[in-house]
Enzyme design. Structure first.
Site, mmCIF file in Angstrom:
data_model
loop_
_atom_site.group_PDB
_atom_site.id
_atom_site.type_symbol
_atom_site.label_atom_id
_atom_site.label_comp_id
_atom_site.label_asym_id
_atom_site.label_seq_id
_atom_site.Cartn_x
_atom_site.Cartn_y
_atom_site.Cartn_z
ATOM 1 N N ARG A 194 -9.583 18.137 9.444
ATOM 2 C CA ARG A 194 -8.613 18.208 10.534
ATOM 3 C C ARG A 194 -8.595 19.587 11.177
ATOM 4 O O ARG A 194 -8.946 20.583 10.542
ATOM 5 C CB ARG A 194 -7.197 17.897 10.025
ATOM 6 C CG ARG A 194 -7.032 16.539 9.389
ATOM 7 C CD ARG A 194 -5.601 16.362 8.873
ATOM 8 N NE ARG A 194 -5.411 15.106 8.160
ATOM 9 C CZ ARG A 194 -5.081 13.961 8.739
ATOM 10 N NH1 ARG A 194 -4.889 13.937 10.049
ATOM 11 N NH2 ARG A 194 -4.933 12.858 8.039
ATOM 12 N N LYS A 219 -13.562 2.772 0.430
ATOM 13 C CA LYS A 219 -13.291 2.664 1.864
ATOM 14 C C LYS A 219 -14.552 3.059 2.630
ATOM 15 O O LYS A 219 -15.050 4.170 2.476
ATOM 16 C CB LYS A 219 -12.118 3.550 2.255
ATOM 17 C CG LYS A 219 -10.786 3.085 1.656
ATOM 18 C CD LYS A 219 -9.670 4.083 1.893
ATOM 19 C CE LYS A 219 -9.290 4.184 3.356
ATOM 20 N NZ LYS A 219 -8.145 5.098 3.556
ATOM 21 N N THR A 225 -7.034 -1.410 9.738
ATOM 22 C CA THR A 225 -6.886 -0.493 10.872
ATOM 23 C C THR A 225 -6.606 -1.218 12.187
ATOM 24 O O THR A 225 -7.435 -1.972 12.675
ATOM 25 C CB THR A 225 -8.108 0.430 11.063
ATOM 26 O OG1 THR A 225 -8.516 0.965 9.800
ATOM 27 C CG2 THR A 225 -7.762 1.573 11.993
ATOM 28 N N ARG A 239 0.840 -1.197 0.000
ATOM 29 C CA ARG A 239 0.000 0.000 0.000
ATOM 30 C C ARG A 239 0.873 1.244 0.000
ATOM 31 O O ARG A 239 1.762 1.393 0.832
ATOM 32 C CB ARG A 239 -0.908 -0.005 1.229
ATOM 33 C CG ARG A 239 -1.690 1.282 1.472
ATOM 34 C CD ARG A 239 -2.575 1.111 2.693
ATOM 35 N NE ARG A 239 -3.258 2.337 3.106
ATOM 36 C CZ ARG A 239 -3.034 2.987 4.237
ATOM 37 N NH1 ARG A 239 -2.112 2.531 5.103
ATOM 38 N NH2 ARG A 239 -3.714 4.083 4.532
#
Length: 477
Positions: A73, A219, A277, A32
């Site tokens: 963020r 995702k 994860t 990845r």
């Protein structure tokens, strides 16, 4: 042979040829590239190292480019981090200085955040470690009260409990990264923070418009994606259960059931599933996983996931190859648990098929699971026949024989499918079968006398043209 595939994230811990060699030797199937970190020059270097190492070891290793997406963020604190206490007031406001956050407030990188929240909403920062309750919204300023405090560092993510943040799935940076993925013929591209099937289609359009032929992974990490899961799975080629942000938005209590549902729905719709994860996060610093991590990986395997993914464990961890080897061992143990029952699958027994190659694939698996077949051999152009075969649980290896390197790298992600380079130069079927046997015998993947199933098409070089099935005894050496 391990059937569940392992994806390893590249990063500073694997930035030399020797480390990449060790990853391949440990058993990685797909690497990845995380576009959230690094620049195109570093990504290009890593891709070249992987392909060089794979060629040296006679392996086909897929490459997955993971888009950053619109990660919402906070900006930076003046001193790097602050400590928030329960009950104190704290402000989020994009109008504040981006580099001068304090324990009273911090800037936000997403200018439209105030339009997406209302008084009473709960915001979760830093993967849910900090919990804020929205008290008032005025212009761009969001006044909050700290419900759960602690240390909060710069650039941490923001989620709204229950979802609902409206940032589009693709950013300008993502489009640049898709063009990069197309130039370097990356086999898989993962789209972050997907909300609808349209997000997947937009990413596919951008990738193909740039000349790429890679497949698209959705995702699942937003609440909205769960409510439109079926349409998203249909639009994508694969689905990743991205448990970090998903758990924050939906709540931790339901995550296990949600993971199982996503994997089940993905396999039912004949697509590829990835579980990701914090699967072995303790191995960032330790040489052995926790018992909880062992159970986590094993449960994902028994749920039927095609692949399990390592993130920081291999990107910045101290023992990247060890993490892969350990995960491989756990996968094999979990697969052995279901091995006996797997041979009598009734998957799709009542379905009708839409394509000839799909029908051949299903007939092959039904036959293999009710006969003493040692291997299934699929001569394929696109890999679609091998994909359909892999949707049925079985302990019988599926060897995908293809001439195209991208097809071979792509099928390396499919559960129970093993890529084998094979370029058929003969027009005589009997000669083709002998050439296939010779190749697999040389690789010690089959043995003389083994009963095998071989699928192929009458027309060479035609994608989706598989229309024949043979049950044969291996002859030769």
């Amino acid at each position: 042979m391990r059937r569940t595939k392992i994806i390893a994230t590249l990063g500073p811990a694997t930035d030399d040829a020797e480390s990449i060699d060790q990853l391949l030797q440990a058993g990685v199937d797909v690497v990845r590239i995380n576009f959230s970190h690094g620049d195109h020059a570093s990504h290009e270097k890593r891709i070249k190292m992987v392909r060089a190492s794979a060629a040296k070891h006679g392996r086909y290793v897929g490459i997955l480019g993971d888009l950053q997406g619109p990660k919402i963020r906070i900006e930076k604190f003046r001193d790097g981090s602050v400590t928030l206490k329960e009950g104190q007031e704290f402000v989020l406001d994009p109008a504040l200085d981006a580099d001068a956050g304090t324990d009273r407030g911090v800037s936000v990188a997403y200018e439209n955040l105030a339009a997406d929240v209302s008084p009473g909403d709960v915001l979760l920062l830093g993967d849910g470690h900090i919990v804020l309750s929205v008290g008032a919204v005025a212009g761009s300023r969001i006044a909050c009260t700290v419900q759960v405090g602690g240390e909060l560092g710069s650039n941490k993510g923001i989620n709204r409990q229950g979802g609902g943040l409206s940032a589009p799935a693709l950013t300008d940076k993502d489009r640049d990264d898709l063009a990069f993925a197309a130039r370097h013929q990356v086999e898989w591209v993962a789209v972050s923070f997907v909300r609808t099937a349209a997000d997947v289609e937009e990413a596919r359009h951008c990738l193909h418009a740039a000349g790429g032929a890679g497949r698209v992974i959705a995702k699942i990490e937003r609440s909205e994606a769960v409510s439109t899961l079926g349409a998203i799975v249909d639009a994508a080629d694969a689905v990743m259960v991205a448990r970090g942000d998903l758990a924050v938005e939906t709540g931790y209590a339901g995550l296990t059931g949600l993971q199982k549902r996503i994997i089940r729905e993905t396999r039912h719709r004949h697509k590829v599933s990835i579980t990701a994860t914090q699967m072995m996060e303790s191995m960032i610093n330790n040489q052995v996983p926790t018992r909880a991590e062992v159970s986590d990986v094993a449960n994902a395997v028994m749920d039927g996931t095609d692949a399990v993914m390592l993130s920081a464990e291999t990107a910045v961890g101290r023992f990247p190859a060890k993490a892969i080897a350990t995960m491989s061992e756990i996968c094999e143990g979990a697969e052995a648990y279901h091995r006996t029952a797997a041979r009598m699958s009734r998957h799709r027994m009542d379905d009708r098929f839409g394509r000839v190659d799909e029908a051949i694939a299903m007939a092959s698996m039904y036959t293999a699971n009710h006969l003493d077949v040692e291997a299934i051999i699929a001569l394929t152009e696109s890999g679609s026949t091998a994909l359909w075969m892999s949707r049925i649980r079985s302990d019988i290896p599926i060897f995908a024989l293809a001439r195209d390197p991208q097809t071979l790298c792509r099928v390396s992600l499919y559960r129970g499918v093993y890529p084998v380079e094979f370029d058929n130069l003969s027009t005589d079927p009997q000669s083709v079968y002998q050439d296939v046997f010779r190749e697999l015998l040389d690789m010690q993947l089959v043995h003389p006398g083994d009963l095998v199933i071989v699928t192929k098409g009458d027309l060479e070089g035609v994608s989706g043209g598989t229309n024949g099935l043979k049950i044969l005894r291996v002859t030769g050496q």
